[in-house]
Design a protein around this motif. Sequence first.
Motif, PDB file in Angstrom:
ATOM      1  N   UNK A 188       0.930  -1.194  -0.093  1.00 42.16           N
ATOM      2  CA  UNK A 188      -0.044   0.091  -0.012  1.00 42.16           C
ATOM      3  C   UNK A 188       0.787   1.321  -0.069  1.00 42.16           C
ATOM      4  N   UNK A 189       1.981   1.348   0.800  1.00 39.46           N
ATOM      5  CA  UNK A 189       2.868   2.454   0.934  1.00 39.46           C
ATOM      6  C   UNK A 189       3.538   2.676  -0.509  1.00 39.46           C
ATOM      7  N   UNK A 190       3.854   1.430  -1.163  1.00 38.77           N
ATOM      8  CA  UNK A 190       4.598   1.550  -2.346  1.00 38.77           C
ATOM      9  C   UNK A 190       3.799   2.014  -3.425  1.00 38.77           C
ATOM     10  N   UNK A 191       2.298   1.706  -3.436  1.00 43.81           N
ATOM     11  CA  UNK A 191       1.525   2.205  -4.275  1.00 43.81           C
ATOM     12  C   UNK A 191       1.175   3.625  -4.068  1.00 43.81           C
ATOM     13  N   UNK A 192       0.954   4.096  -2.817  1.00 44.36           N
ATOM     14  CA  UNK A 192       0.824   5.317  -2.672  1.00 44.36           C
ATOM     15  C   UNK A 192       2.207   6.332  -3.104  1.00 44.36           C
ATOM     16  N   UNK A 193       3.286   5.969  -2.942  1.00 43.42           N
ATOM     17  CA  UNK A 193       4.379   6.646  -3.357  1.00 43.42           C
ATOM     18  C   UNK A 193       4.512   6.673  -5.004  1.00 43.42           C
ATOM     19  N   UNK A 194       3.720   5.685  -5.511  1.00 44.46           N
ATOM     20  CA  UNK A 194       3.683   5.869  -7.051  1.00 44.46           C
ATOM     21  C   UNK A 194       2.488   6.388  -7.644  1.00 44.46           C
TER      22      UNK A 194
END
Length: 240
Positions: free
Chosen positions: A128-134
């Motif tokens: 989820x954090x990876x997705x938000x950062x992208x």
Amino acid sequence: LGWFVTEGHDRHRLGEVGISQSLSANPKKVAEIRRLLREVGACVRETQARRTVRGKDLIMVEFLIVGPVANRLLELAPRKRLPFGMSALPPAEALALLDAAIAGDGNLRADSRACVVQRDRHLLDVLQVLALRNGYRAYVRPKAGFRRGAPYANWVLFLTRGAWLTLRGTNGSRDPIPTEPYRGTVWCPSVPTGLWLARRDGMTFVTGNTYPPELVEPCIRAGSSEHGACPACGAPWERA
């Protein structure tokens, strides 16, 4: 790494890891895993297992990896668990990991909406954090179902592309935010950028609870006096 944590199995006692994929259902995914393993120079043995299900012949491909690449995968994701520090990967690597996770345990629609289904909530928290950062909007929800007549619980990470929602809503209109009685410590984090991304019940949102010192200092100076305050009433001295 993305394929390993979603479609792999850990044989750390033997110093090897495996990644499985259906050649019958997903030949393109098999080809992609094979390409990636060749690209990183992995020492790998490829096997195929055939079985018949409901009158259909199915082929499952397994890539058994040993040597430096296997050791590196076990180091980065021991027991197939991504450390939370992986959420700080550089954007290109983060997106590659996220894409592999979607391909391994999720699906991607033509309109860029995607989801990842996992029993391991921790993995979805990192993704989820990876997705938000992208640039994705991402939220996690529980998903119950039945398998072989028995109930089981999964978690789903939903991913969409689009503008962020705020507490104000569209054109500044939104239902009034309700109040709730509370007694205890109210945390007010502060970061240099003034932005704090929070999560509640799996949904992420931008809060307005953080103020950088540069924003607050002028307000304090405007309501204060360099000469101090009146000892009788406590009001700051004003120029006459």
